[in-house]
Design a protein around this motif. Structure first.
Motif, PDB file in Angstrom:
ATOM      1  N   SER A  13       0.620  -1.340   0.065  1.00  0.00           N
ATOM      2  CA  SER A  13      -0.015   0.058  -0.106  1.00  0.00           C
ATOM      3  C   SER A  13       0.689   1.199   0.292  1.00  0.00           C
ATOM      4  O   SER A  13       1.977   1.227   0.231  1.00  0.00           O
ATOM      5  CB  SER A  13      -1.053  -0.049   1.238  1.00  0.00           C
ATOM      6  N   ASP A  14       0.259   2.355  -0.509  1.00  0.00           N
ATOM      7  CA  ASP A  14       1.054   3.513  -0.407  1.00  0.00           C
ATOM      8  C   ASP A  14       0.181   4.585   0.603  1.00  0.00           C
ATOM      9  O   ASP A  14      -0.764   4.454   0.561  1.00  0.00           O
ATOM     10  CB  ASP A  14       0.890   4.248  -1.897  1.00  0.00           C
ATOM     11  N   TYR A  15       1.089   5.269   1.588  1.00  0.00           N
ATOM     12  CA  TYR A  15       0.587   5.969   2.379  1.00  0.00           C
ATOM     13  C   TYR A  15       1.639   7.254   2.387  1.00  0.00           C
ATOM     14  O   TYR A  15       2.824   7.015   2.957  1.00  0.00           O
ATOM     15  CB  TYR A  15       0.293   5.177   3.703  1.00  0.00           C
ATOM     16  N   ARG A  16       1.219   8.485   2.058  1.00  0.00           N
ATOM     17  CA  ARG A  16       1.876   9.385   2.003  1.00  0.00           C
ATOM     18  C   ARG A  16       3.232   9.614   1.240  1.00  0.00           C
ATOM     19  O   ARG A  16       4.508  10.091   1.907  1.00  0.00           O
ATOM     20  CB  ARG A  16       2.041  10.223   3.439  1.00  0.00           C
ATOM     21  N   GLY A  17       3.195   8.828   0.277  1.00  0.00           N
ATOM     22  CA  GLY A  17       4.595   8.722  -0.399  1.00  0.00           C
ATOM     23  C   GLY A  17       5.425   7.614   0.050  1.00  0.00           C
ATOM     24  O   GLY A  17       6.540   7.153  -0.567  1.00  0.00           O
ATOM     25  N   PHE A  18       5.051   6.866   1.162  1.00  0.00           N
ATOM     26  CA  PHE A  18       5.817   5.924   1.702  1.00  0.00           C
ATOM     27  C   PHE A  18       5.145   4.413   1.269  1.00  0.00           C
ATOM     28  O   PHE A  18       3.883   4.380   0.956  1.00  0.00           O
ATOM     29  CB  PHE A  18       5.879   5.741   3.323  1.00  0.00           C
ATOM     30  N   SER A  42      14.694   1.767   3.969  1.00  0.00           N
ATOM     31  CA  SER A  42      13.601   1.260   4.957  1.00  0.00           C
ATOM     32  C   SER A  42      13.619   1.502   6.301  1.00  0.00           C
ATOM     33  O   SER A  42      14.692   2.199   6.705  1.00  0.00           O
ATOM     34  CB  SER A  42      14.064  -0.541   4.898  1.00  0.00           C
ATOM     35  N   PHE A  43      12.699   1.758   6.758  1.00  0.00           N
ATOM     36  CA  PHE A  43      12.230   2.311   8.147  1.00  0.00           C
ATOM     37  C   PHE A  43      12.204   1.375   9.151  1.00  0.00           C
ATOM     38  O   PHE A  43      11.317   1.700  10.444  1.00  0.00           O
ATOM     39  CB  PHE A  43      11.364   3.543   8.107  1.00  0.00           C
ATOM     40  N   GLY A  44      12.119   0.182   8.801  1.00  0.00           N
ATOM     41  CA  GLY A  44      11.595  -0.994   9.905  1.00  0.00           C
ATOM     42  C   GLY A  44      10.395  -1.625   9.759  1.00  0.00           C
ATOM     43  O   GLY A  44       9.816  -1.428   8.670  1.00  0.00           O
ATOM     44  N   LEU A  45      10.177  -2.771  10.650  1.00  0.00           N
ATOM     45  CA  LEU A  45       9.245  -3.732  10.730  1.00  0.00           C
ATOM     46  C   LEU A  45       8.153  -3.066  11.701  1.00  0.00           C
ATOM     47  O   LEU A  45       8.583  -2.742  12.929  1.00  0.00           O
ATOM     48  CB  LEU A  45       9.569  -5.208  10.729  1.00  0.00           C
ATOM     49  N   PHE A  46       6.855  -3.252  11.739  1.00  0.00           N
ATOM     50  CA  PHE A  46       5.835  -3.096  12.512  1.00  0.00           C
ATOM     51  C   PHE A  46       4.837  -4.048  12.794  1.00  0.00           C
ATOM     52  O   PHE A  46       4.840  -4.722  11.817  1.00  0.00           O
ATOM     53  CB  PHE A  46       5.336  -1.486  12.294  1.00  0.00           C
ATOM     54  N   ASP A  47       4.360  -4.156  14.144  1.00  0.00           N
ATOM     55  CA  ASP A  47       3.431  -5.278  14.248  1.00  0.00           C
ATOM     56  C   ASP A  47       2.165  -5.104  13.704  1.00  0.00           C
ATOM     57  O   ASP A  47       1.284  -6.057  13.641  1.00  0.00           O
ATOM     58  CB  ASP A  47       3.526  -5.541  15.487  1.00  0.00           C
ATOM     59  N   ALA A  48       1.678  -3.751  13.562  1.00  0.00           N
ATOM     60  CA  ALA A  48       0.510  -3.579  12.877  1.00  0.00           C
ATOM     61  C   ALA A  48       0.407  -2.410  11.893  1.00  0.00           C
ATOM     62  O   ALA A  48       1.516  -1.451  11.813  1.00  0.00           O
ATOM     63  CB  ALA A  48      -0.442  -3.241  13.938  1.00  0.00           C
ATOM     64  N   GLN A  49      -0.344  -2.502  10.877  1.00  0.00           N
ATOM     65  CA  GLN A  49      -0.271  -1.290   9.920  1.00  0.00           C
ATOM     66  C   GLN A  49      -0.659   0.110  10.550  1.00  0.00           C
ATOM     67  O   GLN A  49      -0.101   0.899  10.061  1.00  0.00           O
ATOM     68  CB  GLN A  49      -1.297  -1.686   8.903  1.00  0.00           C
ATOM     69  N   ALA A  50      -1.374   0.234  11.605  1.00  0.00           N
ATOM     70  CA  ALA A  50      -1.740   1.456  12.474  1.00  0.00           C
ATOM     71  C   ALA A  50      -0.223   2.046  12.839  1.00  0.00           C
ATOM     72  O   ALA A  50       0.076   3.047  13.020  1.00  0.00           O
ATOM     73  CB  ALA A  50      -2.677   0.981  13.373  1.00  0.00           C
ATOM     74  N   GLN A  51       0.283   0.946  13.492  1.00  0.00           N
ATOM     75  CA  GLN A  51       1.647   1.416  14.015  1.00  0.00           C
ATOM     76  C   GLN A  51       2.609   2.037  12.886  1.00  0.00           C
ATOM     77  O   GLN A  51       3.282   3.043  13.133  1.00  0.00           O
ATOM     78  CB  GLN A  51       2.517   0.303  14.510  1.00  0.00           C
ATOM     79  N   ALA A  52       2.682   1.475  11.797  1.00  0.00           N
ATOM     80  CA  ALA A  52       3.479   2.097  10.558  1.00  0.00           C
ATOM     81  C   ALA A  52       2.797   3.177   9.993  1.00  0.00           C
ATOM     82  O   ALA A  52       3.778   4.134   9.799  1.00  0.00           O
ATOM     83  CB  ALA A  52       3.321   0.858   9.271  1.00  0.00           C
ATOM     84  N   THR A  53       1.460   3.423   9.868  1.00  0.00           N
ATOM     85  CA  THR A  53       1.281   4.625   9.391  1.00  0.00           C
ATOM     86  C   THR A  53       1.434   5.735  10.553  1.00  0.00           C
ATOM     87  O   THR A  53       1.523   6.979  10.374  1.00  0.00           O
ATOM     88  CB  THR A  53      -0.256   4.833   9.151  1.00  0.00           C
ATOM     89  N   TYR A  55       4.049   6.069  12.477  1.00  0.00           N
ATOM     90  CA  TYR A  55       5.258   6.388  12.432  1.00  0.00           C
ATOM     91  C   TYR A  55       5.421   7.259  11.167  1.00  0.00           C
ATOM     92  O   TYR A  55       6.251   8.226  11.301  1.00  0.00           O
ATOM     93  CB  TYR A  55       6.113   5.089  12.079  1.00  0.00           C
ATOM     94  N   ILE A  56       4.659   6.965  10.013  1.00  0.00           N
ATOM     95  CA  ILE A  56       4.886   7.873   8.953  1.00  0.00           C
ATOM     96  C   ILE A  56       4.715   9.358   9.241  1.00  0.00           C
ATOM     97  O   ILE A  56       5.128  10.036   8.799  1.00  0.00           O
ATOM     98  CB  ILE A  56       4.059   7.322   7.664  1.00  0.00           C
ATOM     99  N   ASP A  57       3.416   9.336   9.811  1.00  0.00           N
ATOM    100  CA  ASP A  57       2.762  10.553  10.321  1.00  0.00           C
ATOM    101  C   ASP A  57       3.990  11.681  11.220  1.00  0.00           C
ATOM    102  O   ASP A  57       3.948  12.543  11.095  1.00  0.00           O
ATOM    103  CB  ASP A  57       1.532  10.475  11.133  1.00  0.00           C
ATOM    104  N   GLN A  58       4.640  10.602  12.120  1.00  0.00           N
ATOM    105  CA  GLN A  58       5.689  11.276  12.751  1.00  0.00           C
ATOM    106  C   GLN A  58       6.739  11.831  12.158  1.00  0.00           C
ATOM    107  O   GLN A  58       7.250  12.797  12.374  1.00  0.00           O
ATOM    108  CB  GLN A  58       6.072  10.291  13.833  1.00  0.00           C
ATOM    109  N   LEU A  59       7.072  11.008  11.267  1.00  0.00           N
ATOM    110  CA  LEU A  59       8.146  11.506  10.369  1.00  0.00           C
ATOM    111  C   LEU A  59       7.782  12.847   9.600  1.00  0.00           C
ATOM    112  O   LEU A  59       8.578  13.619   9.301  1.00  0.00           O
ATOM    113  CB  LEU A  59       8.660  10.522   9.175  1.00  0.00           C
ATOM    114  N   HIS A  60       6.575  12.852   9.012  1.00  0.00           N
ATOM    115  CA  HIS A  60       5.921  14.103   8.418  1.00  0.00           C
ATOM    116  C   HIS A  60       5.839  15.331   9.363  1.00  0.00           C
ATOM    117  O   HIS A  60       5.984  16.345   8.837  1.00  0.00           O
ATOM    118  CB  HIS A  60       4.605  13.810   7.883  1.00  0.00           C
ATOM    119  N   ASN A  61       5.866  15.031  10.473  1.00  0.00           N
ATOM    120  CA  ASN A  61       5.612  15.960  11.542  1.00  0.00           C
ATOM    121  C   ASN A  61       7.220  16.663  11.769  1.00  0.00           C
ATOM    122  O   ASN A  61       7.010  17.988  12.530  1.00  0.00           O
ATOM    123  CB  ASN A  61       5.008  15.802  12.763  1.00  0.00           C
TER     124      ASN A  61
END
Length: 67
Positions: A13-18, A42-53, A55-61
């Motif tokens: 899936s694509d989320y905010r360019g990631f 690569s920014f790592g592995l996450f146990d849930a898609q919500a955790q991955a998104t 983390y991406i939101d944190q990077l954008h902030n």
């Protein structure tokens, strides 16, 4: 602000360019994991898609991290 997750294939899936890729569970890893990538980085592995998104939101902030 809500952003959408766009499905690219059965496992990606694509989320905010990631790209978030679902890694199916295996004998060694009993749960599915989600890998976050931007380009070749690569920014790592996450146990849930919500955790991955999240983390991406944190990077954008953060200033200067990930477009």
């Amino acid at each position: 602000m809500n952003h959408s997750i766009d499905r690219l294939s059965n496992h990606s899936s694509d989320y905010r360019g990631f790209i978030i890729t679902r890694r199916p569970k295996t004998v060694i890893s009993k749960i599915a994991r989600y890998e976050v990538k931007h380009g070749e980085q690569s920014f790592g592995l996450f146990d849930a898609q919500a955790q991955a998104t999240g983390y991406i939101d944190q990077l954008h902030n953060q200033k200067g991290i990930a477009a």
